[in-house]
Enzyme design. Structure first.
Site, PDB file in Angstrom:
ATOM      1  CB  SER A 152      59.200  32.753  79.688  1.00 29.65           C
ATOM      2  OG  SER A 152      57.982  33.239  80.131  1.00 29.65           O
TER       3      SER A 152
ATOM      4  NE  ARG B 255      61.458  30.436  94.614  1.00 28.54           N
ATOM      5  CZ  ARG B 255      61.570  30.786  93.327  1.00 28.54           C
ATOM      6  NH1 ARG B 255      61.551  32.048  92.961  1.00 28.54           N
ATOM      7  NH2 ARG B 255      61.713  29.860  92.404  1.00 28.54           N
TER       8      ARG B 255
ATOM      9  CB  ALA C 261      52.396  37.952  93.127  1.00 33.49           C
ATOM     10  CG  ASN C 262      54.905  35.578  88.220  1.00 36.91           C
ATOM     11  OD1 ASN C 262      53.845  35.077  87.874  1.00 36.91           O
ATOM     12  ND2 ASN C 262      55.998  34.846  88.429  1.00 36.91           N
TER      13      ASN C 262
ATOM     14  CB  SER D  38      65.848  32.701  90.115  1.00 36.22           C
ATOM     15  OG  SER D  38      65.369  32.495  88.807  1.00 36.22           O
ATOM     16  N   GLY D  39      64.719  29.708  89.582  1.00 36.77           N
ATOM     17  CA  GLY D  39      64.878  28.541  88.709  1.00 36.77           C
ATOM     18  C   GLY D  39      64.914  28.929  87.249  1.00 36.77           C
ATOM     19  CB  THR D  40      63.669  31.372  85.164  1.00 32.41           C
ATOM     20  OG1 THR D  40      63.505  32.517  86.003  1.00 32.41           O
ATOM     21  CG2 THR D  40      62.480  30.459  85.274  1.00 32.41           C
TER      22      THR D  40
ATOM     23  CG  ASP E   8      55.538  36.300  80.028  1.00 32.07           C
ATOM     24  OD1 ASP E   8      54.532  36.068  79.323  1.00 32.07           O
ATOM     25  OD2 ASP E   8      56.136  35.399  80.638  1.00 32.07           O
TER      26      ASP E   8
HETATM   27  C1  G16 Z   1      58.436  30.807  85.062  1.00 28.85           C
HETATM   28  C2  G16 Z   1      57.452  29.907  85.757  1.00 28.85           C
HETATM   29  C3  G16 Z   1      56.698  30.691  86.799  1.00 28.85           C
HETATM   30  C4  G16 Z   1      57.688  31.336  87.771  1.00 28.85           C
HETATM   31  C5  G16 Z   1      58.713  32.174  86.991  1.00 28.85           C
HETATM   32  C6  G16 Z   1      59.813  32.705  87.868  1.00 28.85           C
HETATM   33  O1  G16 Z   1      57.741  31.823  84.411  1.00 28.85           O
HETATM   34  O2  G16 Z   1      56.579  29.361  84.799  1.00 28.85           O
HETATM   35  O3  G16 Z   1      55.840  29.802  87.468  1.00 28.85           O
HETATM   36  O4  G16 Z   1      57.026  32.162  88.666  1.00 28.85           O
HETATM   37  O5  G16 Z   1      59.327  31.369  86.006  1.00 28.85           O
HETATM   38  O6  G16 Z   1      60.495  31.616  88.425  1.00 28.85           O
HETATM   39  P1  G16 Z   1      61.821  31.791  89.262  1.00 28.85           P
HETATM   40  O7  G16 Z   1      61.477  32.732  90.371  1.00 28.85           O
HETATM   41  O8  G16 Z   1      62.153  30.427  89.730  1.00 28.85           O
HETATM   42  O9  G16 Z   1      62.844  32.413  88.360  1.00 28.85           O
HETATM   43  P2  G16 Z   1      58.111  32.245  82.941  1.00 28.85           P
HETATM   44  O10 G16 Z   1      57.033  33.211  82.577  1.00 28.85           O
HETATM   45  O11 G16 Z   1      59.479  32.866  82.989  1.00 28.85           O
HETATM   46  O12 G16 Z   1      58.100  30.962  82.179  1.00 28.85           O
END
Ligand code: G16
Length: 543
Positions: free
Chosen positions: A65, A497, A370-371, A499-501, A275
């Site tokens: 993404s 927080r 918001a993103n 991040s999960g990505t 994105d």
């Molecule tokens: C993903 C999730 C979104 C989240 C974003 C950032 O987006 O689908 O819901 O807001 O990651 O997440 P984090 O703050 O945990 O890194 P995408 O567009 O990267 O798939």
């Protein structure tokens, strides 16, 4: 299933080199692409099991993404188009990390624990974004699906929302739409054209500039343009000739609060950024003094919700409308929704999986991060009621017309997941019917100045939060430090927080002074750096 075959392909072609552990995060697995081959093989097998369990088609999307090109990842999609159920996220994480020698036993355990009938049929739809690593990772997933005897439909390079749409269409016998990419494009365009009868309307001008983040959205946007003809001119830039998500795309524009590379310099031009896999969208423009203005996910949500509210009131139907946000929502947007629009608003954790489920509790739920990640979901029974009302000649014409407008508007929405291009068409439809330009749209409320920062720490999992990430419970002392900083700023609010990505901690701060917000955010970032094991240089506090 032929466990010997699964085992031998795993060891010979897709071994777990056990370089590092991976976690199913905010939106699936995400890591450097060379760490993911065995993960994709195993996720291929897992989707077959999930499909057998649910007796339905499951989706597998290979994308990272908004992350830059060297990363990749995989998102699994459940039968109704929603993200993989959280109980299976744990199963996926465990399966991805075990050594090769334990793979077969782990699969047998999943089959037993989850009550899966091995003889049930299975079907998996797969897709990938434009990343170079996507092709070989999709081969790994296909090997896994084949090894587990699953049926595959490989759609190649598609957007994430297209994959969600295809999964839902396949599981609803086409009642949601035709399960093809063409079916997707036509469904949305036809719905838009039933609302938009001309190119321009009052202040509205049917021309936009689209920053496609050099990703797959450029391909889909070109396909949309071919069937939209001159009903809407989409001038695409960052269309694949530069590096993916680099100095462009919705995440860059939102976080940096500046235009992307190659943006048109013309003032008051309506610009859109999506994105890398086209599931997020934001708008922006430059004013006469070249000042940058951002209209983010909060702004899109309020535009959609306010128009829906107007139509619901006119239709006189009893429909409960609600809006879902996360802690990143600008405080001014939340005040506007609750005090001016008077629509119930709730806050969930970050991740569309959380927002989507909360939104389903309303008759019509609008959810947006918001993103720019969000959509509208409508209960089937409510949609039926609206459609019936639009044709009920016993109702006053005003009510029938409002119901009919509601139906058309809902048809422009990809309800299966946040979809940058469907959301963009929805915004265009509303601006058109209102006869608004982007400046008029922006006038509804004024954002509080805000800033997001990233802090690198040794282990981001040391950050634990509660209350939809608005309070930090670990490491100890960090929340009290944040509270102390917040108290120094008028209308101050901040949270942190993991991040999960990405392998970082996110910091968000807002207050009512644009000259102080940078300092405020840097102070919170410094607290994270000092109390949560920061690595690299400490954040610099502006004077
Ligand atoms: C993903 C999730 C979104 C989240 C974003 C950032 O987006 O689908 O819901 O807001 O990651 O997440 P984090 O703050 O945990 O890194 P995408 O567009 O990267 O798939």
């Amino acid at each position: 299933m032929d466990y010997n075959r699964i085992d031998s392909i795993s060891r010979s072609q897709h071994p777990n080199k056990q370089l590092t552990d991976v976690q199913y995060g905010t939106a699936g697995f995400r890591a450097k692409s060379d760490l993911l081959d065995h993960v994709l093989y195993r996720m291929g097998i897992l989707t077959v099991l999930r499909s057998k369990q649910k007796n339905a088609t499951i989706g597998l999307m290979i994308t990272a993404s908004h992350n830059e090109e060297p990363d990749n990842g995989v998102k699994l999609v459940d039968p109704a188009g929603e993200m993989l159920d959280s109980s299976w996220e744990l199963i996926a994480t465990e399966l991805a990390n075990i050594p090769d020698s334990e793979l077969v036993n782990a699969l047998k355990k999943i089959i037993k624990d989850e009550n899966i009938n091995e003889d049930s049929p299975s079907s998996v739809i797969i897709g990938r974004d434009t990343r170079e690593s996507g092709w070989s990772l999709s081969r790994a997933a296909i090997d896994g699906i084949n090894a587990a005897d699953g049926i595959i439909q490989d759609f190649g390079i598609i957007t994430t929302p297209q994959l969600h749409y295809l999964v839902v269409c396949s599981n609803t016998n086409g009642s949601y739409g035709e399960p093809t990419v063409e079916g997707y494009l036509l469904k949305l365009v036809n719905a838009l054209l039933s609302i938009k009868k001309a190119k321009n309307n009052d202040l509205y001008v049917g021309e936009i500039y689209l920053d496609a983040a050099n990703g797959v959205g450029a391909i889909a946007a070109k396909e949309f343009q071919e069937i939209l003809h001159d009903n809407l001119s989409i001038r695409i830039f960052n269309d694949g000739n530069g590096p993916l998500n680099h100095k462009c795309g919705a995440d860059y524009v939102k976080v940096q609060q500046c235009p992307p590379i190659n943006s048109p310099g013309k003032s008051l031009t309506r610009c859109v950024s999506i994105d890398g896999d086209a599931d997020r969208v934001i708008y922006y423009y430059l004013d006469d003094s070249d000042k940058f203005h951002l209209l983010d996910g909060d702004r899109i949500a309020t535009l959609i919700a306010s128009y829906l509210k107007e139509l619901v009131e006119e239709s006189e139907l009893k429909i409960q409308l609600g809006l879902v946000q996360t802690a990143y929502a600008n405080g001014a947007s939340t005040t506007y929704i609750s005090e001016f629009l008077k629509i119930p608003v709730v806050c969930t954790e970050t991740g569309v999986k959380h927002l989507h489920h909360k939104a389903l509790e309303f008759d019509v739920g609008v959810y947006f991060e918001a993103n720019g990640h969000g959509t509208v979901v409508v209960k089937d029974s409510v949609l039926k009621m609206i459609r019936t009302a639009s044709q009920n000649m016993n109702l006053p014409k005003k009510c029938r017309t409002a119901s009919s407008k509601l139906t058309s508007l809902i048809d422009v929405v990809n309800q299966t997941v946040g979809d940058a291009l469907s959301d963009m068409l929805l915004v265009e439809a509303i601006l058109y019917v209102r006869g608004w330009d982007i400046v008029t749209w922006e006038r509804s409320y004024t954002d509080l100045p805000n800033r997001q920062l990233k802090v690198k720490v040794q282990d981001r999992n040391v950050i634990e939060t509660t209350d939809a990430a608005r309070k930090c419970v670990s490491p100890s002392g960090l929340q009290s430090k944040i509270d102390e900083l917040v108290a120094r700023y008028s209308k101050g609010r901040a949270f942190v927080r993991a991040s999960g990505t990405e392998d970082i901690v996110r910091v968000y701060a807002e207050c009512d002074s644009s000259s102080e917000v940078e300092k405020f955010a840097a102070e919170v970032a410094l607290a994270v750096h000092q109390l949560a094991g920061g690595i690299g240089p400490e954040p610099i506090i502006p004077q």
